[in-house]
Design an enzyme around this catalytic site. Structure first.
Site, PDB file in Angstrom:
ATOM      1  N   GLY A 227       0.832  -1.195   0.000  1.00 24.10           N
ATOM      2  CA  GLY A 227       0.000   0.000   0.000  1.00 24.10           C
ATOM      3  C   GLY A 227       0.863   1.239   0.000  1.00 24.10           C
ATOM      4  O   GLY A 227       1.933   1.262  -0.592  1.00 24.10           O
ATOM      5  N   CYS A 228       0.437   2.259   0.685  1.00 22.55           N
ATOM      6  CA  CYS A 228       1.159   3.526   0.739  1.00 22.55           C
ATOM      7  C   CYS A 228       2.564   3.333   1.304  1.00 22.55           C
ATOM      8  O   CYS A 228       2.735   2.762   2.377  1.00 22.55           O
ATOM      9  CB  CYS A 228       0.385   4.507   1.617  1.00 22.55           C
ATOM     10  SG  CYS A 228       1.262   6.046   1.914  1.00 22.55           S
ATOM     11  N   PHE A 229       3.567   3.818   0.597  1.00 29.91           N
ATOM     12  CA  PHE A 229       4.941   3.608   1.071  1.00 29.91           C
ATOM     13  C   PHE A 229       5.253   4.398   2.330  1.00 29.91           C
ATOM     14  O   PHE A 229       6.169   4.048   3.062  1.00 29.91           O
ATOM     15  CB  PHE A 229       5.990   3.832  -0.006  1.00 29.91           C
ATOM     16  CG  PHE A 229       5.940   5.119  -0.799  1.00 29.91           C
ATOM     17  CD1 PHE A 229       5.455   6.304  -0.287  1.00 29.91           C
ATOM     18  CD2 PHE A 229       6.413   5.128  -2.101  1.00 29.91           C
ATOM     19  CE1 PHE A 229       5.439   7.470  -1.032  1.00 29.91           C
ATOM     20  CE2 PHE A 229       6.421   6.292  -2.859  1.00 29.91           C
ATOM     21  CZ  PHE A 229       5.922   7.459  -2.327  1.00 29.91           C
ATOM     22  N   TRP A 230       4.508   5.435   2.636  1.00 33.95           N
ATOM     23  CA  TRP A 230       4.737   6.161   3.896  1.00 33.95           C
ATOM     24  C   TRP A 230       4.493   5.233   5.085  1.00 33.95           C
ATOM     25  O   TRP A 230       5.223   5.248   6.060  1.00 33.95           O
ATOM     26  CB  TRP A 230       3.822   7.368   4.005  1.00 33.95           C
ATOM     27  CG  TRP A 230       4.011   8.440   2.986  1.00 33.95           C
ATOM     28  CD1 TRP A 230       5.117   8.678   2.217  1.00 33.95           C
ATOM     29  CD2 TRP A 230       3.062   9.444   2.636  1.00 33.95           C
ATOM     30  NE1 TRP A 230       4.904   9.752   1.406  1.00 33.95           N
ATOM     31  CE2 TRP A 230       3.646  10.244   1.641  1.00 33.95           C
ATOM     32  CE3 TRP A 230       1.769   9.733   3.063  1.00 33.95           C
ATOM     33  CZ2 TRP A 230       2.983  11.324   1.072  1.00 33.95           C
ATOM     34  CZ3 TRP A 230       1.110  10.810   2.496  1.00 33.95           C
ATOM     35  CH2 TRP A 230       1.723  11.600   1.513  1.00 33.95           C
TER      36      TRP A 230
END
Length: 187
Positions: free
Chosen positions: A17-20
């Site tokens: 999902g979101c790399f953050w």
């Protein structure tokens, strides 16, 4: 394409999902030396974030993890990977929807491929998730580092609503279930 360098460090490339979110989780693990946010698995060279968000480049938001296998194993990284995102939703993590948010393991050696496939098989056999796992296991492709503003995002922007609503619960889960694997002094 075994990714072990002269210093004994190894590389893992994961998309969850979101790399953050993924970066924030893996940065806290003892034995992880570096986590870089970027893009992999797509069709164009050197994509920019604005291109990735369209979902048309085929890239996933991912992280490249440099780790010391004498302190944390690849299998332990996989355990954290599967515990901190939903591997049963195709091209989606929460409100983030699109192929760029897929769950995928990009192996860098035949050993990593086998470990990933065996781990998924075990999770499925034990019915750990209510739905089937859709995480793909693919050979590592070129990894493109994301723009500087995407690096170390959670640590530098904890006050932002996205960090508080989406990432904080993942960090809390990490702290609850993997406290013995965490670096000292990380929250």
């Amino acid at each position: 394409m075994n990714k072990q360098n002269n210093s004994g460090l190894e590389t893992a490339i994961l998309a969850a999902g979101c790399f953050w979110c993924t970066e924030a989780v893996f940065q806290r693990l003892n034995g992880v030396e570096e986590v870089v946010s970027g893009f992999t698995g797509g069709t164009i060279k050197n994509p920019a974030y604005r291109e990735i968000t369209t979902g048309r480049t085929g890239h996933a938001e991912g992280v490249k993890i440099t780790f010391d296998a004498s302190k944390i194993s690849y299998a332990e990284l996989l355990e954290v990977f599967f515990a901190t995102h939903d591997p049963t939703t195709l091209n989606r993590q929460g409100n983030d929807v699109g192929t760029q948010y897929r769950s995928e393991i990009f192996y860098t050696s035949p050993e990593q491929k086998q470990l990933a496939e065996d781990f998924i098989e075990l999770l499925e056999k034990e019915n750990i998730f209510e739905s089937p796992i859709v995480t793909a296991v693919s050979e590592a492709k070129p990894f493109y580092v994301a723009e500087e503003e995407h690096q170390n995002f959670y640590n530098e922007h904890r006050q932002q609503p996205y960090c508080q609503i989406i990432i904080d619960p993942k960090i809390k889960k990490l702290n609850n279930y993997f406290s013995k694997k965490l670096k000292h002094g990380t929250v």
